[in-house]
Design a protein around this motif. Sequence first.
Motif, mmCIF file in Angstrom:
data_model
loop_
_atom_site.group_PDB
_atom_site.id
_atom_site.type_symbol
_atom_site.label_atom_id
_atom_site.label_comp_id
_atom_site.label_asym_id
_atom_site.label_seq_id
_atom_site.Cartn_x
_atom_site.Cartn_y
_atom_site.Cartn_z
ATOM 1 N N GLY A 1 0.739 -1.204 -0.224
ATOM 2 C CA GLY A 1 -0.134 0.104 -0.189
ATOM 3 C C GLY A 1 0.812 1.224 -0.141
ATOM 4 N N PHE B 1 1.302 3.364 2.282
ATOM 5 C CA PHE B 1 2.187 3.601 3.491
ATOM 6 C C PHE B 1 3.255 2.556 3.686
ATOM 7 N N THR C 1 3.321 -0.526 4.563
ATOM 8 C CA THR C 1 3.175 -1.451 5.831
ATOM 9 C C THR C 1 3.554 -2.663 5.706
ATOM 10 N N GLY D 1 -2.489 -4.994 5.237
ATOM 11 C CA GLY D 1 -3.050 -3.557 5.266
ATOM 12 C C GLY D 1 -3.510 -3.133 3.937
ATOM 13 N N GLN D 2 -3.212 -1.916 3.399
ATOM 14 C CA GLN D 2 -3.715 -1.529 1.856
ATOM 15 C C GLN D 2 -3.104 -2.435 0.788
ATOM 16 N N ASP E 1 -3.833 1.419 7.921
ATOM 17 C CA ASP E 1 -2.723 0.893 7.197
ATOM 18 C C ASP E 1 -2.303 -0.486 7.360
ATOM 19 N N SER F 1 -4.006 12.453 6.510
ATOM 20 C CA SER F 1 -4.264 11.145 6.001
ATOM 21 C C SER F 1 -5.838 11.058 5.926
ATOM 22 N N HIS G 1 6.662 -0.941 9.637
ATOM 23 C CA HIS G 1 7.413 -0.337 8.534
ATOM 24 C C HIS G 1 8.986 -0.264 8.570
ATOM 25 N N LEU H 1 1.281 5.649 10.600
ATOM 26 C CA LEU H 1 0.377 6.313 9.663
ATOM 27 C C LEU H 1 0.417 7.850 9.919
#
Length: 240
Positions: free
Chosen positions: A9, A11, A13, A32-33, A61, A98, A201, A240
Amino acid sequence: MLVAGFPAGAFQTNCYVVAREAGEACVVVDPGQDAVEPLEAVLAEHRLTPVAVLVTHGHFDHTFSVQPVCDGADIPAWIHPDDRELLADPMKGISSESAAFFGGRLELREPREVRTLTDRGDLELAGMRLRVDHTPGHTPGSVVFTTETEDGTEVILAGDTLFAGSIGRTDLPGGSHRRLLESIRDRLLVRPDTGVVLPGHGPTTTVGRERVSNPFLQGLTDATADVAADTAAPARGRGL
């Protein structure tokens, strides 16, 4: 032990898959995304069957794909009760920046089965034991999951509590700089230096490396953590 991860995604993640070995059951951590397709590829590559989704905290995220992954495989999601409401109402936990990125609204929904985590509890999943430690600070319901390799090395799925060279940001709704420092001091820095930290992350690190080089943790003793106030400059670490 088999651990496979990939960033997903906008971010980036980290989503992780953990199993005893290829061809067996596994747990999925923080899908996540845009995580569904790469996750399916990882599962197919290693011939893994997911039995649960584990959520380190409720920011979207890390939870964006929880519902499709869980309901698609008919498996439960595990999350701390203090963050459960974010599964269906992610806007409560994000920054204004965000929120603007998503046009001010973002709708998700819970999977069919949600189970809540207990601090210091053990999960017996996919033939593994995973310990749960409540580590509030980044969010009220942040947790880390710990399991061990055959040689006894701790593998710590840290979410956005601790990163390589940084810590989770605490300027979002429900964040607390003081509580985050206390969580890291009491639940992570007590671990062996060899403990492998898989953050939400960025790259993998170790407890020992962060103990000696992470600028946010230098001088983190009982005294400094006790006097660290939420009125201090909030930690603008990763997340995030």
